[in-house]
Design an enzyme around this catalytic site. Structure first.
Site, PDB file in Angstrom:
ATOM      1  N   SER A 249       0.828  -1.196   0.000  1.00  0.00           N
ATOM      2  CA  SER A 249       0.000   0.000   0.000  1.00  0.00           C
ATOM      3  C   SER A 249       0.869   1.256   0.000  1.00  0.00           C
ATOM      4  CB  SER A 249      -0.963  -0.048   1.187  1.00  0.00           C
ATOM      5  OG  SER A 249      -1.949   0.934   1.079  1.00  0.00           O
ATOM      6  N   ASP A 414      -9.155  -5.490  -4.796  1.00  0.00           N
ATOM      7  CA  ASP A 414      -8.788  -4.224  -4.167  1.00  0.00           C
ATOM      8  C   ASP A 414      -9.672  -3.090  -4.680  1.00  0.00           C
ATOM      9  OD1 ASP A 414      -7.451  -2.020  -3.075  1.00  0.00           O
ATOM     10  OD2 ASP A 414      -5.470  -2.877  -3.432  1.00  0.00           O
ATOM     11  N   HIS A 447      -8.279  -4.808  -0.363  1.00  0.00           N
ATOM     12  CA  HIS A 447      -6.950  -4.244  -0.139  1.00  0.00           C
ATOM     13  C   HIS A 447      -6.209  -4.968   0.988  1.00  0.00           C
ATOM     14  CE1 HIS A 447      -4.160  -1.006  -1.017  1.00  0.00           C
ATOM     15  NE2 HIS A 447      -4.079  -0.677   0.257  1.00  0.00           N
TER      16      HIS A 447
END
Length: 473
Positions: A249, A414, A447
């Site tokens: 991320s 995601d 995610h």
């Protein structure tokens, strides 16, 4: 510069009861110190299997830089290296964890990417494994939006969960601490400003010129600033090259910026649930995280005390972030567990009451908000919004500087850093004849696949670090 530093620990690992005899032999041996100052760290067992409740607790502790955009269906079979590797486990050793200690790195002053000065910078860091004599076995782990340098192990044997990537960092694991010296560093303006295990410099820190918290006088910081603080720490340890830099991320942004800004440092880069830039869509999505805070009456243009903090706005932001981190299927399953119904008596009879699923989300956000700071969240949002690999005019320029071998691991479900963001960076590099590979996390956690289920691609990570690209195709 006269930087203070604390050197890393040599780690002693514990395995399962099945190898107690081996442990007794090892415990009688003296551990050789490879650094001038070393602390002996003990290792304790961690139960590998968790209940569904345990899994959820981990999810809520590791929510990070995410946003909702709509479910992605992208399978992109045409990508050059998109075939998933075998699911064969990297190691057959029993799961183990380690006891770790937070250390402090200090700089008397730091110049930001924007040209501003920050005095008395302090950040926390952790290390796992042993630095070899040539200092050539270093892997840097760069953390996600709401994460910290606590990538693996535990501070105390009674901690409810180890660091967020404990499943892939350790002896015999994908990032093998029997081979590599693994370092992770708290970012500037770390979100967890009031977590006793986080050390950071940001808006809550005391401005030495005024004797009061910086608030919004703290300079805007960028992903490059996080990278440059990490670089200063590494240089203070005599390290001048990274075997690899790896992050999920917001950590993936740091990893690819490392590869672009300092190409002679970085030999390999792994981007997990990542991006080469925050495009217009992502930048606008991130702004929604900031809005509840700035609308909270206690925010007061950033001039608030810890006792009068804009916790309602922060909790509302965390509610959004939590939902953005996950997927409709996860929320619907949770709703079923809670007994969610469209027509519930509380919201039907009182406009001030909420549905069970909303209460569930809000309570968890309120709990997490107690150790976080609202201004810090605003600064991290801005750092992500300003991001493009290389921090140059555009993504192509940033990618052109990269020499490292790269591996991209997006998550198919995601909803913030959707797969196309990794794919565009990967395709940009391959078009420049760079050695780049892409594999996908195919789970249902959105995610969060890149944190809680990254071990699904442990083999790909291990093989990439072993320079065995062919085995991943």
């Amino acid at each position: 510069m006269n930087w203070k530093k604390t050197l890393a620990s040599t780690l002693v690992w514990s395995k399962s009861k099945g190898i107690n005899k081996l442990l007794k032999q090892l415990s009688s041996q003296r551990v050789q110190k490879h650094l001038a100052i070393a602390n002996l760290v003990e290792v304790y067992l961690v139960k590998k299997q968790r209940s569904l409740v345990g899994l959820f607790a981990t999810l809520m502790l590791t929510v990070h830089c995410q946003g909702i955009a709509g479910e992605s269906d992208d399978t992109s079979p045409s990508l050059s290296s998109s075939k998933a590797p075998t699911s064969e486990p990297v190691s057959s050793l029993p799961s183990a964890s380690l006891m770790v200690e937070k250390r402090v790195f200090e700089m008397p002053h730091f110049t930001t990417f924007g040209g501003k000065q920050i005095k008395n910078v302090k950040v926390g860091w952790e290390a796992y494994g042993t630095l070899n004599e040539a200092k050539s076995n270093v892997i840097l782990i760069t953390h996600y939006f709401s994460g910290s340098s606590h990538a693996a192990g535990k501070y105390d044997e009674n901690d409810p969960a180890p660091g967020y990537w404990d499943s892939i960092i350790g002896p015999g694991k994908a990032i093998d601490t029997d081979r590599f010296y693994v370092i992770s560093v708290d970012t500037l303006a770390n979100l967890n400003a009031y977590d006793p295990h986080v050390i950071t410099t940001g808006p809550t820190s005391i401005n030495p010129d005024t004797g009061k918290p910086y608030g919004l006088d703290f300079p805007v910081v960028t992903i490059r600033d996080f990278v440059n603080v990490q670089k200063a720490l590494l240089e203070s340890l005599g390290i001048s090259k990274l075997y690899a830099v790896i992050g999920p991320s917001m950590g993936s942004m740091q990893a690819i910026d490392w590869a672009s800004a300092y190409p002679d440092w970085v030999e390999r880069m792994i981007s997990v649930i990542g991006a080469g830039q925050s495009d217009a869509w992502t930048t606008a999505a991130l702004e929604h995280w900031a809005t509840p805070i700035t609308l909270d009456k206690n925010w007061n243009n950033g001039a608030y005390s810890k006792e009068q903090a804009p916790l309602n706005g922060l909790a509302a932001s965390l509610m959004l972030i939590t939902q953005n981190a996950l997927t409709p299927s996860f929320f619907n399953q949770t709703g079923n567990t809670l007994g969610y119904k469209n027509v519930e008596s509380a919201p039907l009879n009182d406009i001030r009451q909420s549905h069970s699923i909303v209460n569930w989300l809000r309570e968890r956000a309120k709990t997490r908000a107690k150790s976080m700071d609202a201004n810090h969240l605003l600064y991290l949002v801005r750092a992500c919004q300003l991001f493009v690999a290389g921090h140059q005019g555009n993504l192509e320029q940033g990618l052109a500087s990269i020499k490292a071998k790269t591996l991209f691991i997006p998550a198919q479900t995601d909803l913030l850093l959707m797969p196309y963001l990794s794919q565009s960076a990967h395709q940009g590099l391959t078009s420049m004849n760079n050695d780049s590979t892409l594999v996908t996390l195919n789970g249902k956690l959105g995610h969060l696949e890149g944190v809680t289920n990254v071990s699904a691609q442990a083999q790909a990570i291990s093989q990439f670090l072993e320079n065995d690209k062919a085995a991943m195709q």
